[in-house]
Enzyme design. Structure first.
Site, mmCIF file in Angstrom:
data_model
loop_
_atom_site.group_PDB
_atom_site.id
_atom_site.type_symbol
_atom_site.label_atom_id
_atom_site.label_comp_id
_atom_site.label_asym_id
_atom_site.label_seq_id
_atom_site.Cartn_x
_atom_site.Cartn_y
_atom_site.Cartn_z
ATOM 1 N N CYS A 2 0.859 -1.184 0.000
ATOM 2 C CA CYS A 2 0.000 0.000 0.000
ATOM 3 C C CYS A 2 0.893 1.232 0.000
ATOM 4 O O CYS A 2 2.097 1.134 0.183
ATOM 5 C CB CYS A 2 -0.856 0.004 1.260
ATOM 6 S SG CYS A 2 -1.786 -1.503 1.507
ATOM 7 N N ARG A 27 1.659 1.588 -6.004
ATOM 8 C CA ARG A 27 1.897 0.710 -4.867
ATOM 9 C C ARG A 27 0.652 -0.072 -4.473
ATOM 10 O O ARG A 27 0.740 -1.020 -3.708
ATOM 11 C CB ARG A 27 2.384 1.524 -3.652
ATOM 12 C CG ARG A 27 3.656 2.322 -3.886
ATOM 13 C CD ARG A 27 3.989 3.168 -2.677
ATOM 14 N NE ARG A 27 4.195 2.357 -1.507
ATOM 15 C CZ ARG A 27 5.377 1.836 -1.166
ATOM 16 N NH1 ARG A 27 6.421 2.065 -1.921
ATOM 17 N NH2 ARG A 27 5.502 1.076 -0.106
ATOM 18 N N TRP A 74 -3.633 -2.064 -1.288
ATOM 19 C CA TRP A 74 -3.522 -3.313 -2.040
ATOM 20 C C TRP A 74 -3.944 -4.378 -1.042
ATOM 21 O O TRP A 74 -3.213 -4.696 -0.111
ATOM 22 C CB TRP A 74 -2.078 -3.545 -2.494
ATOM 23 C CG TRP A 74 -1.909 -4.716 -3.386
ATOM 24 C CD1 TRP A 74 -2.460 -4.907 -4.610
ATOM 25 C CD2 TRP A 74 -1.097 -5.894 -3.141
ATOM 26 N NE1 TRP A 74 -2.060 -6.109 -5.141
ATOM 27 C CE2 TRP A 74 -1.240 -6.745 -4.264
ATOM 28 C CE3 TRP A 74 -0.296 -6.308 -2.093
ATOM 29 C CZ2 TRP A 74 -0.600 -7.979 -4.360
ATOM 30 C CZ3 TRP A 74 0.339 -7.547 -2.186
ATOM 31 C CH2 TRP A 74 0.193 -8.363 -3.318
ATOM 32 N N ASN A 100 0.939 0.178 6.005
ATOM 33 C CA ASN A 100 1.407 -0.683 4.914
ATOM 34 C C ASN A 100 2.133 -1.857 5.557
ATOM 35 O O ASN A 100 2.998 -1.658 6.414
ATOM 36 C CB ASN A 100 2.364 0.083 4.000
ATOM 37 C CG ASN A 100 3.012 -0.849 2.977
ATOM 38 O OD1 ASN A 100 2.402 -1.802 2.521
ATOM 39 N ND2 ASN A 100 4.275 -0.591 2.676
ATOM 40 N N GLY A 101 1.765 -3.066 5.182
ATOM 41 C CA GLY A 101 2.402 -4.245 5.781
ATOM 42 C C GLY A 101 1.347 -5.190 6.326
ATOM 43 O O GLY A 101 0.188 -5.121 5.931
ATOM 44 N N GLU A 464 10.104 -14.077 -19.322
ATOM 45 C CA GLU A 464 9.801 -12.653 -19.120
ATOM 46 C C GLU A 464 8.689 -12.188 -20.063
ATOM 47 O O GLU A 464 7.778 -11.458 -19.660
ATOM 48 C CB GLU A 464 11.072 -11.814 -19.328
ATOM 49 C CG GLU A 464 10.907 -10.316 -19.201
ATOM 50 C CD GLU A 464 10.422 -9.819 -17.852
ATOM 51 O OE1 GLU A 464 10.029 -8.641 -17.765
ATOM 52 O OE2 GLU A 464 10.362 -10.629 -16.891
ATOM 53 N N LYS A 468 5.003 -10.629 -18.998
ATOM 54 C CA LYS A 468 4.446 -9.354 -19.487
ATOM 55 C C LYS A 468 3.015 -9.549 -19.994
ATOM 56 O O LYS A 468 2.134 -8.741 -19.738
ATOM 57 C CB LYS A 468 5.315 -8.760 -20.607
ATOM 58 C CG LYS A 468 6.688 -8.243 -20.212
ATOM 59 C CD LYS A 468 6.676 -7.223 -19.100
ATOM 60 C CE LYS A 468 7.199 -7.954 -17.893
ATOM 61 N NZ LYS A 468 7.440 -7.229 -16.692
ATOM 62 N N GLU A 471 0.787 -10.077 -16.880
ATOM 63 C CA GLU A 471 0.650 -8.846 -16.079
ATOM 64 C C GLU A 471 -0.200 -7.803 -16.806
ATOM 65 O O GLU A 471 -1.082 -7.185 -16.229
ATOM 66 C CB GLU A 471 2.023 -8.226 -15.820
ATOM 67 C CG GLU A 471 2.898 -8.914 -14.802
ATOM 68 C CD GLU A 471 4.258 -8.221 -14.696
ATOM 69 O OE1 GLU A 471 4.677 -7.904 -13.571
ATOM 70 O OE2 GLU A 471 4.899 -8.001 -15.743
ATOM 71 N N HIS A 487 7.962 -33.359 -23.891
ATOM 72 C CA HIS A 487 7.785 -34.040 -22.597
ATOM 73 C C HIS A 487 6.519 -33.572 -21.882
ATOM 74 O O HIS A 487 6.410 -33.699 -20.662
ATOM 75 C CB HIS A 487 9.015 -33.798 -21.712
ATOM 76 C CG HIS A 487 10.291 -34.160 -22.409
ATOM 77 N ND1 HIS A 487 10.574 -35.431 -22.848
ATOM 78 C CD2 HIS A 487 11.333 -33.385 -22.803
ATOM 79 C CE1 HIS A 487 11.744 -35.434 -23.455
ATOM 80 N NE2 HIS A 487 12.226 -34.227 -23.446
ATOM 81 N N LYS A 583 3.456 -2.661 -7.566
ATOM 82 C CA LYS A 583 4.785 -2.467 -8.148
ATOM 83 C C LYS A 583 5.836 -3.318 -7.463
ATOM 84 O O LYS A 583 6.737 -3.857 -8.097
ATOM 85 C CB LYS A 583 5.179 -0.999 -8.092
ATOM 86 C CG LYS A 583 6.497 -0.681 -8.772
ATOM 87 C CD LYS A 583 6.437 -0.990 -10.254
ATOM 88 C CE LYS A 583 7.773 -0.960 -10.951
ATOM 89 N NZ LYS A 583 7.777 -1.624 -12.251
HETATM 90 C C1 BG6 Z 1 6.094 -7.406 -8.785
HETATM 91 C C2 BG6 Z 1 6.040 -6.499 -10.017
HETATM 92 O O1 BG6 Z 1 5.260 -6.930 -7.781
HETATM 93 O O2 BG6 Z 1 7.416 -7.470 -8.271
HETATM 94 C C3 BG6 Z 1 6.975 -7.094 -11.059
HETATM 95 O O3 BG6 Z 1 4.695 -6.483 -10.502
HETATM 96 C C4 BG6 Z 1 8.374 -7.154 -10.485
HETATM 97 O O4 BG6 Z 1 6.966 -6.316 -12.215
HETATM 98 C C5 BG6 Z 1 8.416 -7.932 -9.179
HETATM 99 O O5 BG6 Z 1 9.216 -7.754 -11.421
HETATM 100 C C6 BG6 Z 1 9.744 -7.775 -8.466
HETATM 101 O O6 BG6 Z 1 9.899 -6.434 -8.072
HETATM 102 P P1 BG6 Z 1 11.337 -5.826 -7.746
HETATM 103 O O7 BG6 Z 1 11.055 -4.411 -7.379
HETATM 104 O O8 BG6 Z 1 11.874 -6.609 -6.566
HETATM 105 O O9 BG6 Z 1 12.191 -5.973 -8.943
#
Ligand code: BG6
Length: 588
Positions: A2, A27, A74, A100-101, A464, A468, A471, A487, A583
């Site tokens: 958050c 966040r 969040w 937050n936490g 990766e 993407k 996400e 396999h 994030k």
């Molecule tokens: C997720 C993000 O919460 O954390 C991803 O949505 C990111 O995009 C991952 O790769 C790791 O975050 P960080 O800040 O440790 O690189």
């Protein structure tokens, strides 16, 4: 995670609180709320939605008062509802809290406080903090004593700001970020420097187990044990301009285009710092590389190339799996922890564990003031500026570029990473982004399953690329080591499947081409990502030929980022703030 913010100001604080939350919205964006103090009365307004939506429906920016707190959520404990939105108040409404936490022992505390007559209005863990403060504050009207007693009782990771009806803000942090901002007109307590960067670049970073009490006269800092202490004031390096979208529709596409320069910026390192970093790796007995999400994919690339070029074993370990896989760690171990935010809980707890086992901690971060950068023995920044889009793009290529620079330096230039050449090639590819948009609109309507095939150094990029697409476009996408196809995954292939094949003309070319034939035989549609055309592809995304195959990851991921972005547009997904994500995840 958050975002939390508290402001004591000479001006009405509500407009600034709303503005700060808007800049920290990446966040968490399930719900938003403010509390302000006016004429010794605390008012609270909160609701489901993002900052713009809730500000519009509840006129948050019009709230009265020169002291206030704010929050974007969040959700972890309690559904996404109005009554679970922060701030949370105590029984008398004379104390309001944003947090937050996670308070891990909130249920027994809630039970204990309910038996003492406290009435709870939400399902959250956070609300116990408000009632604990009330319980202890009522004892002798001493805020310092109340917050010390409160942090003694709560377990877990937390950063919170509590507003008292006397106009004080009391805040504390344990394993969650909290930074104080100081300007001529106001004091700020924020999860992130972005919360107050528009108003001041003077920041005071609280250490773990710090408490700060802010009032209009000043700032008092002491430890959880009540010992007074002081924290230095740092000038924050980041420019606010970095967090505007400019001519772009979304942060994510802006950040994808910033890679033209950010991959170069990542390699601009102070000589003594990168020398210390490389020396530590060179003298290590064993090397572990860890991260989460996209940063874990960088860990895979760095481990593959490091092991190959330095003839030294680099072990990639997912940060969330670290606590189950740390038997080989000792005083000769170097742990390279990679994280954009430097606040991801799994990465921080991995470094804490490794440090306790005697390992040396090296970190690669984007946020130079983050907890990881400040707790590592040596840290290098990737200098790509604030990354607001939740899906990592420029930070990923920045991390990979820095890994190339480090390993090139240690191997006497065996990668041959020329940042100008690579930046130039990425610029040319970005110039054809509309071609990728057209491809999405032609091939993707009604496609729900996407597979990405690759071998060797291309395998981390299929992971990766798949991440993407998940996400950004909420599509089921799976990165598969092409050699594993027969396999099992081949069973998934039929005429509804779309398969990306990462297949430039390097030593994997022939093998990967046969994988393409195998999926084609089952009716799948194939999109080739290559520098060599082939009739097996239903469509092809051209990439430049690279002098060294180890450099393909940087040019292969850019079209996959663009593809995911345009697919998100097609799916009306939120390109910057995807549902259910944040994030960086600062809770385990
Ligand atoms: C997720 C993000 O919460 O954390 C991803 O949505 C990111 O995009 C991952 O790769 C790791 O975050 P960080 O800040 O440790 O690189």
């Amino acid at each position: 995670m958050c975002s939390i913010i508290g402001i004591i100001g000479k001006n009405l604080v509500a407009p600034e609180l709303v503005d700060s939350l808007r800049r920290m919205e990446y966040r968490g964006y399930d719900s938003v709320g403010l509390a302000t103090l006016s004429i010794n009365k605390i008012s609270v307004r909160k609701g489901i939605g993002n900052v713009s939506q809730v500000n519009k429906s509840l006129s948050l920016a019009e709230m009265e008062g020169f002291v206030g707190i704010g929050h974007t959520r969040w959700a972890t404990h309690g559904g996404v509802t109005d009554y679970n939105a922060h701030p949370h108040s105590c029984c008398t409404n004379d104390i309001a809290v944003v947090h937050n936490g996670i308070v891990e022992n909130y249920l027994p505390l809630k039970d204990e406080l309910s038996k003492k007559g406290h009435r709870f209005k939400s399902e959250t863990d956070t609300e116990v903090i408000a009632h604990l403060l009330e319980e202890h504050y009522n004892a002798n009207k001493d805020i310092k004593a109340a917050i010390i007693e409160t942090v003694k009782r709560i377990e877990g990771s937390f950063a919170f700001v509590a507003m008292f009806a006397n106009g004080s803000l009391a805040c504390a942090r344990l394993d969650e970020p909290l930074v104080i901002g100081i300007s001529d007109n106001a004091f700020y307590a924020s999860s992130d420097v972005l919360g107050f960067l528009k108003y001041t670049d003077q920041a005071m970073f609280l250490d773990n187990r710090d408490i700060a009490i802010l009032d209009k006269h000043g700032i008092n800092i002491f430890t959880f044990d009540g010992d007074s202490t002081a924290r230095g004031v740092t000038k924050v390096a980041w420019e606010l301009a970095d967090v505007n979208k400019g001519e772009f529709a979304h942060y994510t596409i802006k950040e994808i285009f910033e890679q033209r320069t950010s991959i170069k910026a990542a390699t601009y390192q102070e000589e003594y710092k990168i020398k210390a970093f490389c020396d530590a790796i060179a003298s290590a007995g064993n090397i572990i590389v860890t991260g989460s999400g996209s940063s874990y994919h960088t860990s895979l690339i760095m481990s593959m190339i490091g092991s190959r070029l330095l003839k030294k074993r680099f072990d990639p370990v997912m940060a969330s799996e670290f606590k189950y896989n740390n038997d080989s760690i000792d005083k000769d171990t170097v742990l390279i922890a990679i994280s954009q935010s430097g606040e991801t809980a799994d990465v921080l707890s991995a470094t804490k564990l490794a440090k306790a086992l005697g390992a040396k901690i090296l970190s690669i971060v984007n946020v130079p003031t983050s907890s990881l950068a400040r707790t590592a023995d040596a840290s290098l920044g990737i200098n790509c500026g604030p990354e607001i889009g939740v899906a990592a793009t420029k930070s990923f290529t920045g991390q990979v570029s820095l890994a190339y620079a480090i390993l090139d330096r240690m191997s006497g230039g065996k990668i041959g990473f020329d940042r100008e050449v690579v930046s130039d090639r990425i610029t040319k590819m970005l110039a054809d982004s509309t071609g990728i948009e057209r491809l999405v609109n032609i091939t993707m309507p009604k496609v729900n399953d996407i597979y990405l095939l690759g071998r060797s150094i291309h395998f981390p990029i299929v992971l990766e690329g798949a991440l993407k697409m998940k996400e950004l476009a909420y599509v089921h996408a799976e990165g598969i080591a092409a050699g594993e196809l027969k396999h099992g995954p081949l069973a998934l292939m039929d005429k509804n499947a779309v398969v990306f094949v990462l297949n430039p003309d390097d030593k994997t070319y022939g093998d990967t081409l046969s994988s393409a034939y195998e999926v084609k035989a089952r009716g799948a549609k194939i999109i080739g990502i290559s520098n060599v055309p082939n009739e097996i592809y239903d469509a092809m995304i051209p990439i430049p030929r690279m002098e060294n195959e180890l450099l393909y990851p940087l040019v292969e991921i850019v079209p996959l980022q663009l593809f995911s972005y345009y697919l998100a547009l097609q799916h009306n997904a939120d390109q910057d703030f995807p549902r259910n994500l944040a994030k960086s995840v600062t809770v385990r």
